[in-house]
Design a protein around this motif. Structure first.
Motif, short mmCIF file in Angstrom:
data_model
loop_
_atom_site.label_atom_id
_atom_site.label_comp_id
_atom_site.label_asym_id
_atom_site.label_seq_id
_atom_site.Cartn_x
_atom_site.Cartn_y
_atom_site.Cartn_z
N LEU A 8 5.52 2.66 10.61
CA LEU A 8 5.75 3.14 9.20
C LEU A 8 4.85 4.51 7.98
O LEU A 8 5.57 4.69 7.24
CB LEU A 8 5.27 1.84 8.00
N VAL A 9 3.55 4.34 8.88
CA VAL A 9 3.38 5.82 7.27
C VAL A 9 3.09 6.94 8.39
O VAL A 9 3.36 7.56 7.29
CB VAL A 9 1.53 4.78 7.93
N ARG A 10 3.56 6.90 9.91
CA ARG A 10 4.37 8.25 10.04
C ARG A 10 5.39 8.56 9.53
O ARG A 10 5.73 9.61 8.71
CB ARG A 10 3.95 8.09 12.03
N GLY A 11 6.34 7.45 9.48
CA GLY A 11 7.66 7.25 8.69
C GLY A 11 7.38 8.13 7.40
O GLY A 11 8.55 8.33 6.92
N GLU A 12 6.72 7.56 6.79
CA GLU A 12 6.39 7.61 5.00
C GLU A 12 5.90 9.54 4.73
O GLU A 12 6.07 9.85 3.88
CB GLU A 12 5.78 6.63 4.39
N GLY A 13 5.31 9.84 5.54
CA GLY A 13 4.48 10.37 5.95
C GLY A 13 3.49 10.77 5.23
O GLY A 13 2.48 12.05 4.53
N SER A 14 2.69 9.28 4.99
CA SER A 14 1.45 9.80 4.25
C SER A 14 0.25 9.87 5.26
O SER A 14 0.35 9.73 6.61
CB SER A 14 1.32 8.52 3.63
N ALA A 15 -0.58 10.11 5.25
CA ALA A 15 -1.91 10.46 5.98
C ALA A 15 -2.57 8.95 6.01
O ALA A 15 -2.27 8.26 4.77
CB ALA A 15 -2.91 11.35 5.15
N ALA A 16 -4.25 8.85 6.78
CA ALA A 16 -4.19 7.48 6.60
C ALA A 16 -5.27 7.66 7.08
O ALA A 16 -5.79 8.56 7.74
CB ALA A 16 -3.57 6.43 7.61
N LEU A 17 -6.66 6.70 6.55
CA LEU A 17 -8.09 6.94 7.33
C LEU A 17 -8.38 5.27 7.29
O LEU A 17 -8.10 4.76 6.78
CB LEU A 17 -9.16 7.50 5.87
N ILE A 18 -8.11 4.79 8.60
CA ILE A 18 -8.27 3.13 8.87
C ILE A 18 -10.03 2.89 9.87
O ILE A 18 -10.09 3.77 10.38
CB ILE A 18 -6.95 3.21 9.80
N ALA A 29 0.99 -1.11 -0.21
CA ALA A 29 -0.03 0.30 0.22
C ALA A 29 0.77 1.29 -0.38
O ALA A 29 0.36 2.17 -0.54
CB ALA A 29 -0.45 0.15 1.12
N LEU A 30 2.29 1.40 0.49
CA LEU A 30 3.15 2.41 0.44
C LEU A 30 4.08 2.54 -0.16
O LEU A 30 4.24 3.28 -0.70
CB LEU A 30 3.88 2.46 2.03
N ALA A 31 3.81 1.23 -0.64
CA ALA A 31 5.08 1.21 -1.97
C ALA A 31 5.06 2.07 -2.62
O ALA A 31 6.02 2.98 -3.62
CB ALA A 31 4.43 -0.43 -2.86
N ASN A 32 3.60 2.83 -3.63
CA ASN A 32 4.20 3.95 -4.79
C ASN A 32 4.42 5.67 -3.58
O ASN A 32 3.89 6.31 -4.40
CB ASN A 32 3.25 4.21 -5.30
N ARG A 33 4.62 5.53 -2.52
CA ARG A 33 5.00 6.96 -1.39
C ARG A 33 3.20 7.45 -2.23
O ARG A 33 3.10 8.61 -1.94
CB ARG A 33 5.42 7.65 -1.76
N PRO A 34 1.83 6.76 -1.34
CA PRO A 34 0.35 7.24 -1.41
C PRO A 34 0.71 8.94 -0.88
O PRO A 34 1.00 8.59 0.30
CB PRO A 34 -0.41 6.70 -1.20
N ALA A 35 -0.06 10.19 -0.94
CA ALA A 35 -0.68 10.93 -0.57
C ALA A 35 -1.60 10.10 1.23
O ALA A 35 -1.44 10.85 2.00
CB ALA A 35 -1.55 12.09 -1.02
N LEU A 36 -2.21 9.13 1.23
CA LEU A 36 -3.82 8.63 2.00
C LEU A 36 -2.99 7.53 1.75
O LEU A 36 -3.61 7.12 0.84
CB LEU A 36 -5.12 9.63 1.35
N VAL A 37 -3.27 6.63 2.93
CA VAL A 37 -4.05 5.69 2.29
C VAL A 37 -4.93 4.92 3.64
O VAL A 37 -5.57 5.78 4.22
CB VAL A 37 -2.40 4.89 3.61
N LEU A 38 -5.95 4.55 2.90
CA LEU A 38 -6.84 3.78 3.26
C LEU A 38 -6.87 2.08 3.57
O LEU A 38 -6.97 1.67 2.88
CB LEU A 38 -7.97 3.95 1.91
N ALA A 39 -7.81 2.17 4.88
CA ALA A 39 -7.32 0.91 5.28
C ALA A 39 -9.03 0.03 5.70
O ALA A 39 -9.48 1.15 6.64
CB ALA A 39 -6.24 0.26 6.40
N ASP A 40 -9.56 -0.62 5.49
CA ASP A 40 -10.67 -1.20 6.24
C ASP A 40 -10.31 -2.30 7.46
O ASP A 40 -10.15 -3.69 6.19
CB ASP A 40 -11.48 -1.55 4.94
N GLU A 41 -10.31 -2.44 8.11
CA GLU A 41 -10.07 -3.18 9.49
C GLU A 41 -9.19 -4.51 8.92
O GLU A 41 -8.53 -5.17 8.78
CB GLU A 41 -11.38 -4.28 9.13
N PRO A 42 -8.17 -3.78 8.61
CA PRO A 42 -7.04 -4.27 8.23
C PRO A 42 -6.14 -5.07 9.88
O PRO A 42 -5.41 -5.95 8.63
CB PRO A 42 -5.72 -2.75 8.30
#
Length: 224
Positions: free
Chosen positions: A191-201, A159-172
């Motif tokens: 890892l999300v914080r380290g990559e600087g992405s945002a996330a909606l989980i 999910a983080l491979a392409n350095r997304p601006a936003l990660v969406l996670a459904d009951e991960p």
């Protein structure tokens, strides 16, 4: 002030079954800032997955505005939606959905190659992400050779491979036991914080939601 990574306004979704109309989303206004990790809390059937499908541009039939990384995305044509998903979004589901004939490295390399990365760069990026998730010794293992927690870690790396601006996670972590879920979620958030992405989980687990930056609750199609 920087533009939010995600901003929805008046997001609505209804389904018709026979003569009955079911209103799943009833005007959702949601903002996720750059680098922010937001828990979307609600019981099963509250519309969490429908909301993620909307902001993930995975299906149509929605009314309202969806802005992703500063650009209006709700009215994009199919090809443009695909490019936005590829370049701006990362997805983690309850089930890992790894490609069974590819090993861990290859599963994380593939989205990068589709985006246009060179093989050497894609491999190096995959190795960094998987190693950060504790899988340095499991790079060449296929999904059926990995535990459930390891498979979900590969899904996080993908999910983080392409350095997304936003990660969406459904009951991960929904398919994992409590101890493994805690470990995987902690690694995911780090890892999300380290990559600087945002996330909606999306989750129904109050305890896990409390580990995130902010909690929003979906109740009868409206955010509280």
């Amino acid at each position: 002030m920087s533009e939010p990574v995600l901003h929805t306004t008046g997001l609505r979704r209804a389904f018709t079954q026979g003569e009955t109309t079911i209103h799943v989303l009833r005007g959702v206004d949601l903002t996720v800032g750059q680098g922010e990790i937001v828990a979307l809390l609600g019981p099963s059937g509250s519309g969490k997955s429908t909301l993620l499908q909307a902001v993930g541009l995975l299906e149509g039939g929605f009314d309202g505005s969806i802005r992703i990384d500063g650009a209006e995305a709700s009215k994009l044509e199919s090809h443009e939606r695909t490019l936005t998903r590829r370049d701006k979004l990362g997805f983690v589901y309850q089930f890992h959905h790894l490609l069974p004939d590819f090993n861990a490295l290859e599963n994380v390399e593939l989205p990068q190659l589709i985006q246009g990365a060179g093989f050497a760069d894609a491999r190096a990026r995959a190795e960094v992400l998987l190693s950060a998730l504790g899988l340095a010794q499991r790079l060449t293992h296929r999904p059926n050779q990995l535990s459930g927690g390891e498979q979900q870690r590969v899904a996080v790396a993908r999910a983080l491979a392409n350095r997304p601006a936003l990660v969406l996670a459904d009951e991960p972590t929904g398919n994992l036991d409590e101890k493994t879920a805690d470990v995987v979620l902690a690694e995911f958030l780090r890892l999300v914080r380290g990559e600087g992405s945002a996330a909606l989980i999306a989750t129904h687990n109050e305890r896990l939601a409390a580990k995130m930056d902010r909690v929003v609750r979906l109740h009868e199609g409206v955010l509280e």
